[in-house]
Design an enzyme around this catalytic site. Structure first.
Site, PDB file in Angstrom:
ATOM      1  N   LYS A  59      25.572  11.823  30.774  1.00 23.01           N
ATOM      2  CA  LYS A  59      24.462  12.768  30.839  1.00 23.01           C
ATOM      3  C   LYS A  59      23.409  12.324  31.855  1.00 23.01           C
ATOM      4  O   LYS A  59      22.911  13.116  32.661  1.00 23.01           O
ATOM      5  CB  LYS A  59      23.852  12.898  29.441  1.00 23.01           C
ATOM      6  CG  LYS A  59      22.627  13.766  29.369  1.00 23.01           C
ATOM      7  CD  LYS A  59      22.921  15.214  29.667  1.00 23.01           C
ATOM      8  CE  LYS A  59      21.631  16.010  29.750  1.00 23.01           C
ATOM      9  NZ  LYS A  59      21.850  17.388  30.132  1.00 23.01           N
ATOM     10  N   CYS A  63      13.890  17.403  31.100  1.00 22.19           N
ATOM     11  CA  CYS A  63      15.024  16.480  31.232  1.00 22.19           C
ATOM     12  C   CYS A  63      15.098  15.689  32.535  1.00 22.19           C
ATOM     13  O   CYS A  63      15.266  14.472  32.498  1.00 22.19           O
ATOM     14  CB  CYS A  63      16.330  17.245  31.033  1.00 22.19           C
ATOM     15  SG  CYS A  63      16.526  17.813  29.337  1.00 22.19           S
ATOM     16  N   ARG A 117       7.350  22.219  29.995  1.00 23.91           N
ATOM     17  CA  ARG A 117       7.350  20.760  30.022  1.00 23.91           C
ATOM     18  C   ARG A 117       7.649  20.274  31.443  1.00 23.91           C
ATOM     19  O   ARG A 117       8.637  20.659  32.040  1.00 23.91           O
ATOM     20  CB  ARG A 117       8.386  20.206  29.029  1.00 23.91           C
ATOM     21  CG  ARG A 117       7.975  20.447  27.578  1.00 23.91           C
ATOM     22  CD  ARG A 117       8.998  19.924  26.596  1.00 23.91           C
ATOM     23  NE  ARG A 117      10.210  20.727  26.566  1.00 23.91           N
ATOM     24  CZ  ARG A 117      11.239  20.501  25.746  1.00 23.91           C
ATOM     25  NH1 ARG A 117      11.196  19.482  24.909  1.00 23.91           N
ATOM     26  NH2 ARG A 117      12.301  21.282  25.772  1.00 23.91           N
ATOM     27  N   THR A 143      19.812  13.078  24.406  1.00 25.58           N
ATOM     28  CA  THR A 143      20.126  12.271  25.590  1.00 25.58           C
ATOM     29  C   THR A 143      19.556  10.866  25.368  1.00 25.58           C
ATOM     30  O   THR A 143      18.346  10.705  25.234  1.00 25.58           O
ATOM     31  CB  THR A 143      19.507  12.915  26.844  1.00 25.58           C
ATOM     32  OG1 THR A 143      20.027  14.233  26.968  1.00 25.58           O
ATOM     33  CG2 THR A 143      19.838  12.108  28.088  1.00 25.58           C
ATOM     34  N   PHE A 154      22.702  23.997  43.669  1.00 28.54           N
ATOM     35  CA  PHE A 154      21.645  22.981  43.659  1.00 28.54           C
ATOM     36  C   PHE A 154      21.243  22.502  45.051  1.00 28.54           C
ATOM     37  O   PHE A 154      20.958  21.325  45.259  1.00 28.54           O
ATOM     38  CB  PHE A 154      22.059  21.785  42.776  1.00 28.54           C
ATOM     39  CG  PHE A 154      21.504  21.910  41.390  1.00 28.54           C
ATOM     40  CD1 PHE A 154      22.093  22.759  40.476  1.00 28.54           C
ATOM     41  CD2 PHE A 154      20.351  21.234  41.020  1.00 28.54           C
ATOM     42  CE1 PHE A 154      21.555  22.919  39.217  1.00 28.54           C
ATOM     43  CE2 PHE A 154      19.809  21.384  39.754  1.00 28.54           C
ATOM     44  CZ  PHE A 154      20.415  22.240  38.848  1.00 28.54           C
ATOM     45  N   LEU A 160      23.901  21.859  28.455  1.00 25.61           N
ATOM     46  CA  LEU A 160      23.424  23.248  28.611  1.00 25.61           C
ATOM     47  C   LEU A 160      22.175  23.299  29.493  1.00 25.61           C
ATOM     48  O   LEU A 160      21.432  22.324  29.602  1.00 25.61           O
ATOM     49  CB  LEU A 160      23.139  23.881  27.248  1.00 25.61           C
ATOM     50  CG  LEU A 160      22.027  23.319  26.360  1.00 25.61           C
ATOM     51  CD1 LEU A 160      20.636  23.713  26.814  1.00 25.61           C
ATOM     52  CD2 LEU A 160      22.240  23.779  24.936  1.00 25.61           C
ATOM     53  N   VAL A 183      17.775  22.549  22.165  1.00 25.73           N
ATOM     54  CA  VAL A 183      19.189  22.185  22.021  1.00 25.73           C
ATOM     55  C   VAL A 183      19.684  22.465  20.600  1.00 25.73           C
ATOM     56  O   VAL A 183      20.703  23.131  20.399  1.00 25.73           O
ATOM     57  CB  VAL A 183      19.414  20.699  22.391  1.00 25.73           C
ATOM     58  CG1 VAL A 183      20.800  20.229  21.986  1.00 25.73           C
ATOM     59  CG2 VAL A 183      19.230  20.513  23.890  1.00 25.73           C
ATOM     60  N   ASN A 191      22.430  14.478  35.335  1.00 25.44           N
ATOM     61  CA  ASN A 191      21.065  14.920  35.658  1.00 25.44           C
ATOM     62  C   ASN A 191      20.510  14.200  36.877  1.00 25.44           C
ATOM     63  O   ASN A 191      19.791  14.785  37.685  1.00 25.44           O
ATOM     64  CB  ASN A 191      20.142  14.730  34.451  1.00 25.44           C
ATOM     65  CG  ASN A 191      20.190  15.933  33.522  1.00 25.44           C
ATOM     66  OD1 ASN A 191      20.879  16.912  33.815  1.00 25.44           O
ATOM     67  ND2 ASN A 191      19.472  15.881  32.423  1.00 25.44           N
TER      68      ASN A 191
END
Ligand code: NAD
Length: 433
Positions: free
Chosen positions: A207, A263, A330, A121, A252, A151, A11, A211
């Site tokens: 945020k 994330c 990750r 976040t 999605f 992003l 980020v 997510n």
């Protein structure tokens, strides 16, 4: 404007390069000396499409510099972005240690009015904690703003340059900070994207809400795919039919091997935990995570039921990064899949266009990492597609068959047509079809 960004990761580096590209003066700070040395020498610590060119150009034109000296960067700036990691603690809560360490150091270094912007976040209440931490270190005036980042790795520059929206949460009643943030983001919102001004608590929740909603869609479609398999239906038809409904939309809705990345899982867990701390059990999200964990093992279960026994079998894996166009592993589903295969006695030969170094750090010599996609297929009893890189979409199928011991493909991303694969003589197993 003169801006410091603390935390030069996926980020922070994108943010630094993009703000510099619009003419601001940027100093990127990180405590990782090797990372800063790499950047100063013109190298890139991460892979993100287009980032190397953007960083290189702005560094050369002296709008973007790198340092490990946070105090120096703070003194040279009017705005400080905090973009450090917020990894999950053992109980699922976001670990705020890095954020608050930076807040303390900024407070100690400030010599004039500053705006401190939280990009990481973080759970509701963090802006207040950041405010209190800085206030404990300085008598200078300052503002705290929560500005969550939306992003996507793999398309980070495009997302940052042309955001769908910019969320700005002002801590307290502070029109000065609001004006500065509006001015800063003006050039990024010329296409009409809204700048949504709100209080810091709402911004912090935005945020996590975004997510968690995206993760929920993925888990929903994975469950739908599993039901399609049992019912003899095709999830592609179902996906297209529901995606055509404008209330639902088509993004999605792709089933697969479960979501990964730094994330989704972290943020879903953090929202569950911060809700629980307020006495609320967020039941849907508990299921979203549970379904995702189960989905990661489904492809290996399919292999087990095909071969009966995986001991001594060689499985080729295409794709290790958690998504295409990044080197980031990750929380990648590939990790769980490979560990599961190794535990069942299989040998793994793997290939990824960008994530080989990350995979080497994770697995060492427990798996064979290949330089080319076809090398991974040599002597393989089956191929598993785990990440849908474009280069896997149109392979030379006859070459694949020649290299493999058995023409068996487990497609965790549904990138091939079942009819076409069967016509080519492959045993082909995908998700929900
Ligand atoms: P990252 O791990 O890539 O980068 C974090 C950087 O911060 C590291 O380079 C680390 O060395 C540095 N750092 C930690 N403590 C520091 C300190 N005290 N001083 C200076 N540097 C320090 O993390 P990331 O993926 O860029 O994520 C950063 C934050 O942004 C997280 O909260 C994440 O949830 C959020 N976020 C990430 C994404 C994404 O796609 N990666 C998208 C939106 C939001």
């Amino acid at each position: 404007m003169k801006i410091a960004v603390v935390g030069t990761g996926y980020v922070g580096l994108v943010l630094g390069a993009c703000f510099a590209e619009n003419g601001n003066d940027l100093i990127c700070v990180d405590k990782d000396e090797a990372k800063i040395a790499t950047l100063e020498a013109g190298g890139m610590p991460i892979y993100e499409p287009g980032l190397s060119e953007l960083v290189g150009r702005n560094h050369e034109e002296e709008r973007l510099s790198f340092t490990t000296d946070l105090s120096e960067a703070v003194r040279a700036s009017d705005i400080v972005f905090i973009a450090v990691g917020t990894p999950p603690g053992e109980d699922g809560s976001a670990d705020l240690q890095h954020v608050l360490d930076v807040a303390r150091d900024v407070g100690r270094a400030m010599t004039k009015y500053m705006v401190i912007v939280d990009k990481s976040t973080v759970p509701v209440g963090t802006a207040k904690k950041v405010h209190a931490t800085i206030a404990g270190e300085t008598t200078k005036p300052f503002s705290v703003v929560s500005n969550p980042e939306f992003l996507k790795q793999g398309a980070a520059i495009e997302d940052f340059m042309k955001p769908d929206r910019v969320v700005i949460g002002i801590e307290g009643d502070d029109s000065r900070a609001a004006d500065i943030m509006r001015e800063l983001y003006g050039p990024f919102t010329r296409t009409g994207a809204p700048i949504l001004m709100m209080d810091s608590a709402s911004a912090e929740l935005c945020k996590y809400a975004a997510n968690s909603m995206l993760a929920a869609r993925i888990s929903f479609m994975n469950e739908m795919a599993n039901v399609c398999e049992l019912a003899g239906a095709n999830v592609d038809h179902v996906r297209k039919a529901i995606g055509a409904d404008r209330r639902i939309g088509s993004s999605f809705l792709f089933p697969g091997v479960g979501y990964g990345g730094s994330c989704f899982s972290k943020d879903v867990k953090a929202l569950i935990k911060s809700s629980a701390d307020r006495g609320y059990a967020f039941r849907i999200l508990e299921a979203v995570e549970e379904v995702n964990e189960r989905q990661k093992s489904r492809i290996v279960c399919k292999m087990e039921s095909h071969f009966t026994d995986l001991v001594g079998r060689t499985i080729a894996i295409w794709g290790l990064a958690f998504k295409p166009r990044t080197d980031d592993m990750r929380e990648a589903p590939a990790i769980a899949i490979i560990e599961h295969l190794l535990a069942l006695g299989a040998n793994v030969r793997a290939y990824d266009p960008e994530a080989t170094s990350a995979a080497r750090r994770l697995f060492g010599d427990r798996i064979t990492l290949c330089e080319k996609s076809y090398d991974a297929l040599a002597g393989a009893d089956a191929l598993a597609i785990v990440t849908e890189w474009n280069e896997f979409r149109e392979p030379d199928f006859s070459r694949m068959r020649e290299l493999m011991r058995g023409p068996v493909v487990f497609d965790g991303r549904n990138i091939y047509s079942p009819e076409h694969m069967r016509a080519l003589g492959f045993t082909y197993v995908s998700i929900g079809r």
